[in-house]
Design a protein around this motif. Structure first.
Motif, PDB file in Angstrom:
ATOM      1  N   HIS A  98       0.833  -1.210   0.000  1.00  0.00           N
ATOM      2  CA  HIS A  98       0.000   0.000   0.000  1.00  0.00           C
ATOM      3  C   HIS A  98       0.858   1.246   0.000  1.00  0.00           C
ATOM      4  O   HIS A  98       2.046   1.189   0.300  1.00  0.00           O
ATOM      5  CB  HIS A  98      -0.939   0.002   1.217  1.00  0.00           C
ATOM      6  CG  HIS A  98      -1.869  -1.169   1.232  1.00  0.00           C
ATOM      7  ND1 HIS A  98      -1.653  -2.281   1.998  1.00  0.00           N
ATOM      8  CD2 HIS A  98      -3.004  -1.397   0.529  1.00  0.00           C
ATOM      9  CE1 HIS A  98      -2.620  -3.163   1.775  1.00  0.00           C
ATOM     10  NE2 HIS A  98      -3.460  -2.654   0.888  1.00  0.00           N
ATOM     11  N   HIS A 124      -8.069   0.386  -1.665  1.00  0.00           N
ATOM     12  CA  HIS A 124      -6.720  -0.137  -1.932  1.00  0.00           C
ATOM     13  C   HIS A 124      -5.975   0.764  -2.911  1.00  0.00           C
ATOM     14  O   HIS A 124      -6.457   1.054  -4.001  1.00  0.00           O
ATOM     15  CB  HIS A 124      -6.804  -1.552  -2.523  1.00  0.00           C
ATOM     16  CG  HIS A 124      -5.464  -2.088  -2.903  1.00  0.00           C
ATOM     17  ND1 HIS A 124      -4.642  -2.709  -1.992  1.00  0.00           N
ATOM     18  CD2 HIS A 124      -4.773  -2.050  -4.083  1.00  0.00           C
ATOM     19  CE1 HIS A 124      -3.506  -3.054  -2.601  1.00  0.00           C
ATOM     20  NE2 HIS A 124      -3.567  -2.667  -3.872  1.00  0.00           N
ATOM     21  N   GLU A 161     -10.285  -4.191  -3.661  1.00  0.00           N
ATOM     22  CA  GLU A 161     -10.176  -5.511  -3.058  1.00  0.00           C
ATOM     23  C   GLU A 161     -11.378  -5.720  -2.127  1.00  0.00           C
ATOM     24  O   GLU A 161     -11.708  -4.833  -1.340  1.00  0.00           O
ATOM     25  CB  GLU A 161      -8.894  -5.582  -2.221  1.00  0.00           C
ATOM     26  CG  GLU A 161      -7.636  -5.402  -3.045  1.00  0.00           C
ATOM     27  CD  GLU A 161      -6.380  -5.253  -2.199  1.00  0.00           C
ATOM     28  OE1 GLU A 161      -5.297  -5.526  -2.723  1.00  0.00           O
ATOM     29  OE2 GLU A 161      -6.482  -4.849  -1.022  1.00  0.00           O
ATOM     30  N   TYR A 203     -12.047  -7.065   0.966  1.00  0.00           N
ATOM     31  CA  TYR A 203     -11.400  -7.615   2.160  1.00  0.00           C
ATOM     32  C   TYR A 203     -12.298  -8.716   2.734  1.00  0.00           C
ATOM     33  O   TYR A 203     -13.498  -8.512   2.934  1.00  0.00           O
ATOM     34  CB  TYR A 203     -11.180  -6.507   3.195  1.00  0.00           C
ATOM     35  CG  TYR A 203      -9.794  -5.901   3.171  1.00  0.00           C
ATOM     36  CD1 TYR A 203      -8.942  -6.076   2.082  1.00  0.00           C
ATOM     37  CD2 TYR A 203      -9.326  -5.157   4.255  1.00  0.00           C
ATOM     38  CE1 TYR A 203      -7.668  -5.528   2.088  1.00  0.00           C
ATOM     39  CE2 TYR A 203      -8.055  -4.595   4.255  1.00  0.00           C
ATOM     40  CZ  TYR A 203      -7.226  -4.789   3.167  1.00  0.00           C
ATOM     41  OH  TYR A 203      -5.964  -4.250   3.174  1.00  0.00           O
ATOM     42  N   HIS A 247      -9.183   1.200   4.709  1.00  0.00           N
ATOM     43  CA  HIS A 247      -8.581   0.022   4.080  1.00  0.00           C
ATOM     44  C   HIS A 247      -7.544  -0.651   4.975  1.00  0.00           C
ATOM     45  O   HIS A 247      -7.886  -1.154   6.026  1.00  0.00           O
ATOM     46  CB  HIS A 247      -8.012   0.395   2.706  1.00  0.00           C
ATOM     47  CG  HIS A 247      -7.635  -0.791   1.858  1.00  0.00           C
ATOM     48  ND1 HIS A 247      -8.535  -1.740   1.486  1.00  0.00           N
ATOM     49  CD2 HIS A 247      -6.428  -1.188   1.336  1.00  0.00           C
ATOM     50  CE1 HIS A 247      -7.920  -2.674   0.770  1.00  0.00           C
ATOM     51  NE2 HIS A 247      -6.630  -2.366   0.672  1.00  0.00           N
TER      52      HIS A 247
HETATM   53 ZN   LIG Z   1      -5.060  -3.406  -0.201  1.00  0.00          ZN
END
Ligand SMILES: [Zn+2]
Length: 311
Positions: free
Chosen positions: A41, A261, A208, A210, A118
């Motif tokens: 990241h 993300h 994404e 999660y 995130h």
């Molecule tokens: Zn990520």
């Protein structure tokens, strides 16, 4: 112009300017705390956009507080949390000093506001109070430097089944996500101030999902979920994963967004954080964390059930 008239007009101008200043809504002081990411990241790309999104509302006076770099001496890092209505965190990195953690717990227990973006929920896997604040989190580094601290020992996963939260404490496994793609987000708490007026479902851009986050999962309201299409993403969990959550911690409020993300290799427009769904839920969630209410209207460019929308 006679002198007296000049004085009068100057006074009138002062009055107008002063009236203008008072007419504007009071700004809520917000700290944007950032400065470290793991290798997946990039806070240097994410945090400025988060600040711009918050500034855009005209509701927040945002101070950016940047930690020392990863591995640098953190002992002098003592931001004054109590000066702020909310603390927005874009950070996964070194542990804060014990006194700073204690001050943050105190701030939250006494009615502070926290917003996590995130991978921030990957931070601090062994900080008990932090885990309670965020309800569930992902990955996290173990003491030996390997990733995956939040395994089954971290607590249950939040599942959304038959219209309600179910906690799964017995299925093993830690966090994962399918490859980035556009996916629908489904509102699950339409009466929560953060969600009120948002569509029942909207398309979120290239992010994404999660999945299998774990933690104490206490005092949490699931605001929105997402389900990956297993036909296209065979390794997906097949569960409605919590994407947005509201947690109460002491007298404090936490808005937990798993969205957003941004990797070190990404180039603009950074779709996941340019998505108007990300922007609006961040803006509304931050106001809710800061004040307990939301005064913002839903913008016309909000994504629809079929179509993503970027700013
Ligand atoms: Zn990520």
């Amino acid at each position: 112009m006679p002198t007296s008239a000049r004085i009068l007009s100057s006074t009138a101008l002062t009055v107008l300017l002063t009236a203008g200043a008072f007419a504007a809504a009071p700004m809520h002081k917000v700290m944007l705390l950032t400065g470290q990411s793991n290798k997946y990241h990039d806070w240097t790309k994410c945090a400025p956009m988060v600040k711009a999104h918050l500034d855009q509302t005209g509701l927040f006076a945002v101070d950016v507080v940047t930690t020392p770099a990863m591995g640098a001496d953190m002992s002098g890092f003592h931001p004054k949390f109590s000066n702020y209505a909310a603390v927005v965190v874009v950070y996964e990195g070194d542990e804060w000093p014990a006194a700073t953690k204690a001050a943050f717990v105190d701030y939250m227990k006494n009615g502070g506001g926290l917003v996590t973006v995130h991978d921030t929920d990957n931070a601090f896997p062994y900080w008990k109070e932090w885990n309670e604040m965020i309800a569930v989190g992902g990955w996290g580094f173990k003491a030996d430097g390997n990733i995956g601290a939040r395994d089954i020992s971290a607590g249950p996963m939040i599942r959304w089944r038959d219209g309600k939260i179910v906690l799964d404490a017995t299925t093993p496994g830690g966090a994962t996500h399918p490859a980035r793609h556009d996916f629908p987000i489904v509102t699950r708490a339409p009466d929560h101030p953060t969600m009120k007026g948002l569509p029942a479902s909207w398309m979120h851009a290239n992010d994404e999902i999660y999945s299998r986050l774990r933690g104490p999962a206490k005092n949490v309201t699931v605001l929105a979920t997402a389900l990956a299409d297993k036909a296209k993403h065979p390794t997906a969990t097949g569960e409605h994963e919590p994407m947005l959550m509201a947690i109460s911690y002491g007298k404090g409020r936490v808005f937990h967004s798993t969205l957003g993300h941004v990797s070190t290799k990404d180039a603009p427009p950074y779709s996941s954080i340019a998505c108007v769904g990300f922007v609006v839920t961040l803006q509304r969630g931050t106001e809710w964390a800061a004040t307990g209410r939301v005064t913002q209207k839903i913008p016309a460019d909000f994504p629809t059930a079929e179509r993503t929308s970027l700013r």
